[in-house]
Design a protein around this motif. Sequence first.
Motif, PDB file in Angstrom:
ATOM      1  N   ALA A 197      53.720 -58.295  12.190  1.00 37.75           N
ATOM      2  CA  ALA A 197      54.565 -58.980  13.018  1.00 37.75           C
ATOM      3  C   ALA A 197      55.126 -58.547  14.171  1.00 37.75           C
ATOM      4  O   ALA A 197      56.158 -59.082  14.826  1.00 37.75           O
ATOM      5  CB  ALA A 197      55.833 -59.535  11.844  1.00 37.75           C
ATOM      6  N   GLY A 198      54.786 -57.427  14.728  1.00 35.01           N
ATOM      7  CA  GLY A 198      55.135 -56.881  15.890  1.00 35.01           C
ATOM      8  C   GLY A 198      56.454 -56.098  15.709  1.00 35.01           C
ATOM      9  O   GLY A 198      56.967 -55.995  16.726  1.00 35.01           O
ATOM     10  N   LEU A 199      57.047 -55.882  14.528  1.00 31.68           N
ATOM     11  CA  LEU A 199      58.140 -55.327  14.411  1.00 31.68           C
ATOM     12  C   LEU A 199      58.233 -53.697  13.990  1.00 31.68           C
ATOM     13  O   LEU A 199      59.295 -53.217  13.211  1.00 31.68           O
ATOM     14  CB  LEU A 199      59.016 -56.020  13.300  1.00 31.68           C
ATOM     15  CG  LEU A 199      59.380 -57.357  13.773  1.00 31.68           C
ATOM     16  CD1 LEU A 199      60.068 -58.372  12.536  1.00 31.68           C
ATOM     17  CD2 LEU A 199      60.428 -57.151  14.936  1.00 31.68           C
ATOM     18  N   GLY A 200      56.927 -53.105  13.944  1.00 28.30           N
ATOM     19  CA  GLY A 200      56.621 -51.815  13.572  1.00 28.30           C
ATOM     20  C   GLY A 200      57.842 -50.872  13.833  1.00 28.30           C
ATOM     21  O   GLY A 200      58.144 -50.018  13.177  1.00 28.30           O
ATOM     22  N   GLY A 235      53.435 -63.315  20.097  1.00 33.30           N
ATOM     23  CA  GLY A 235      53.820 -63.902  18.841  1.00 33.30           C
ATOM     24  C   GLY A 235      53.577 -65.113  18.566  1.00 33.30           C
ATOM     25  O   GLY A 235      53.340 -65.439  17.250  1.00 33.30           O
ATOM     26  N   LYS A 236      53.208 -65.866  19.655  1.00 32.53           N
ATOM     27  CA  LYS A 236      52.542 -67.098  19.367  1.00 32.53           C
ATOM     28  C   LYS A 236      51.385 -67.175  18.460  1.00 32.53           C
ATOM     29  O   LYS A 236      50.952 -68.057  17.783  1.00 32.53           O
ATOM     30  CB  LYS A 236      52.942 -68.076  20.572  1.00 32.53           C
ATOM     31  CG  LYS A 236      53.821 -68.521  21.186  1.00 32.53           C
ATOM     32  CD  LYS A 236      53.788 -69.322  22.332  1.00 32.53           C
ATOM     33  CE  LYS A 236      55.244 -69.691  22.783  1.00 32.53           C
ATOM     34  NZ  LYS A 236      55.394 -69.864  24.233  1.00 32.53           N
ATOM     35  N   GLU A 237      50.310 -66.257  18.939  1.00 37.21           N
ATOM     36  CA  GLU A 237      49.014 -66.024  18.566  1.00 37.21           C
ATOM     37  C   GLU A 237      49.348 -65.629  16.992  1.00 37.21           C
ATOM     38  O   GLU A 237      48.765 -66.036  16.179  1.00 37.21           O
ATOM     39  CB  GLU A 237      48.260 -65.060  19.293  1.00 37.21           C
ATOM     40  CG  GLU A 237      47.991 -65.469  20.252  1.00 37.21           C
ATOM     41  CD  GLU A 237      47.236 -64.370  21.276  1.00 37.21           C
ATOM     42  OE1 GLU A 237      47.112 -63.073  20.915  1.00 37.21           O
ATOM     43  OE2 GLU A 237      46.696 -64.753  22.529  1.00 37.21           O
ATOM     44  N   TRP A 238      50.232 -64.431  16.783  1.00 35.69           N
ATOM     45  CA  TRP A 238      50.624 -64.353  15.263  1.00 35.69           C
ATOM     46  C   TRP A 238      51.067 -65.537  14.496  1.00 35.69           C
ATOM     47  O   TRP A 238      50.754 -65.577  13.243  1.00 35.69           O
ATOM     48  CB  TRP A 238      51.533 -63.139  15.410  1.00 35.69           C
ATOM     49  CG  TRP A 238      52.210 -62.641  14.072  1.00 35.69           C
ATOM     50  CD1 TRP A 238      51.589 -62.074  13.139  1.00 35.69           C
ATOM     51  CD2 TRP A 238      53.375 -63.132  13.744  1.00 35.69           C
ATOM     52  NE1 TRP A 238      52.268 -61.958  12.070  1.00 35.69           N
ATOM     53  CE2 TRP A 238      53.614 -62.509  12.321  1.00 35.69           C
ATOM     54  CE3 TRP A 238      54.730 -63.772  14.044  1.00 35.69           C
ATOM     55  CZ2 TRP A 238      54.811 -62.749  11.302  1.00 35.69           C
ATOM     56  CZ3 TRP A 238      55.865 -63.872  13.200  1.00 35.69           C
ATOM     57  CH2 TRP A 238      55.789 -63.411  12.221  1.00 35.69           C
ATOM     58  N   LEU A 239      51.873 -66.151  15.178  1.00 34.89           N
ATOM     59  CA  LEU A 239      52.365 -67.652  14.415  1.00 34.89           C
ATOM     60  C   LEU A 239      51.046 -68.255  13.892  1.00 34.89           C
ATOM     61  O   LEU A 239      51.156 -68.964  12.767  1.00 34.89           O
ATOM     62  CB  LEU A 239      53.033 -68.034  15.405  1.00 34.89           C
ATOM     63  CG  LEU A 239      53.610 -69.645  14.906  1.00 34.89           C
ATOM     64  CD1 LEU A 239      54.721 -69.696  13.771  1.00 34.89           C
ATOM     65  CD2 LEU A 239      54.231 -70.405  16.185  1.00 34.89           C
ATOM     66  N   VAL A 240      50.196 -68.473  14.785  1.00 28.02           N
ATOM     67  CA  VAL A 240      48.963 -69.357  14.427  1.00 28.02           C
ATOM     68  C   VAL A 240      48.232 -68.599  13.047  1.00 28.02           C
ATOM     69  O   VAL A 240      47.854 -69.325  12.372  1.00 28.02           O
ATOM     70  CB  VAL A 240      47.981 -69.650  15.542  1.00 28.02           C
ATOM     71  CG1 VAL A 240      46.739 -70.470  15.062  1.00 28.02           C
ATOM     72  CG2 VAL A 240      48.722 -70.441  16.547  1.00 28.02           C
ATOM     73  N   GLU A 241      48.333 -67.554  13.124  1.00 28.41           N
ATOM     74  CA  GLU A 241      47.519 -66.534  12.094  1.00 28.41           C
ATOM     75  C   GLU A 241      48.285 -66.775  10.717  1.00 28.41           C
ATOM     76  O   GLU A 241      47.791 -67.051   9.884  1.00 28.41           O
ATOM     77  CB  GLU A 241      47.649 -65.168  12.343  1.00 28.41           C
ATOM     78  CG  GLU A 241      46.524 -64.734  13.404  1.00 28.41           C
ATOM     79  CD  GLU A 241      46.546 -63.272  13.607  1.00 28.41           C
ATOM     80  OE1 GLU A 241      46.272 -63.092  14.807  1.00 28.41           O
ATOM     81  OE2 GLU A 241      47.032 -62.377  12.822  1.00 28.41           O
ATOM     82  N   VAL A 242      49.765 -66.541  10.851  1.00 23.66           N
ATOM     83  CA  VAL A 242      50.458 -66.732   9.652  1.00 23.66           C
ATOM     84  C   VAL A 242      50.445 -68.078   9.037  1.00 23.66           C
ATOM     85  O   VAL A 242      50.393 -68.133   7.717  1.00 23.66           O
ATOM     86  CB  VAL A 242      51.907 -66.063   9.627  1.00 23.66           C
ATOM     87  CG1 VAL A 242      51.987 -64.463   9.815  1.00 23.66           C
ATOM     88  CG2 VAL A 242      52.614 -66.885  10.593  1.00 23.66           C
TER      89      VAL A 242
END
Length: 201
Positions: free
Chosen positions: A116-119, A163-170
Amino acid sequence: MIDAKGLGVRAGELWLFDDLDFSVDPGECAAIVGPNGVGKSTLMRCFYGMQKPQRGRVLVDGKVPDERDVEFRRKVSVLFDDSDFFAELTPLQHLELLSGSFGADLGDHEELLRDAGLGERMRVTSGHFSAGQRRRLLLLGVTARPHRVLLLDEPERALDTAGKEWLVEVIARSTAAGAAVVVATHHPPLLEAADSVLELW
Ligand SMILES: Nc1ncnc2c1ncn2[C@@H]1O[C@H](COP(=O)(O)OP(=O)(O)OP(=O)(O)O)[C@@H](O)[C@H]1O
């Protein structure tokens, strides 16, 4: 999973929408688009039982939606404008809390947070997170918790490109796991990825 027939909601004298039919099946994503103020959030609130339509009916998993019903809330995961989290908890603690309250194994919490980019932030209390970091944490929570229906109102807000790319994935993960997803959005890639698009005007 969500089935609306002849739905109509009035704001004052004006019908925001009327005679609206809509359905989304398990494993599918439906997108709702339209200009500001057209009624997207209002329609999403009807699906969660927060707003009663003046006409027609909506059923979620065969029942009239009721946000006060614990069984319904366990089934339906939502991200609305006013969604919030516990500012005094770290992202790791948020996932532990979710896992405990649902009695579910969410997977590797650290891996989920890195994804999620929160590592870098997983052990930092979330109260002072930026708008995009808060949005990532909220989105992770609503998509990682067990759900059969996922309602997302403009989830792309405050997210950067990654973040938007990750959103499509989740969202894709959620539908692949069999959830019915509805997303009100202004983000074109979410429309492209959706199985159906409802345009309000
Ligand atoms: N409870 C209410 N009473 C009166 N008017 C309302 C109510 N709820 C929403 N509205 C009005 O209905 C219209 C639709 O609002 P809504 O938030 O559903 O739009 P939206 O399509 O989600 O817009 P945006 O893209 O800006 O988020 C707005 O003009 C709003 O002011």
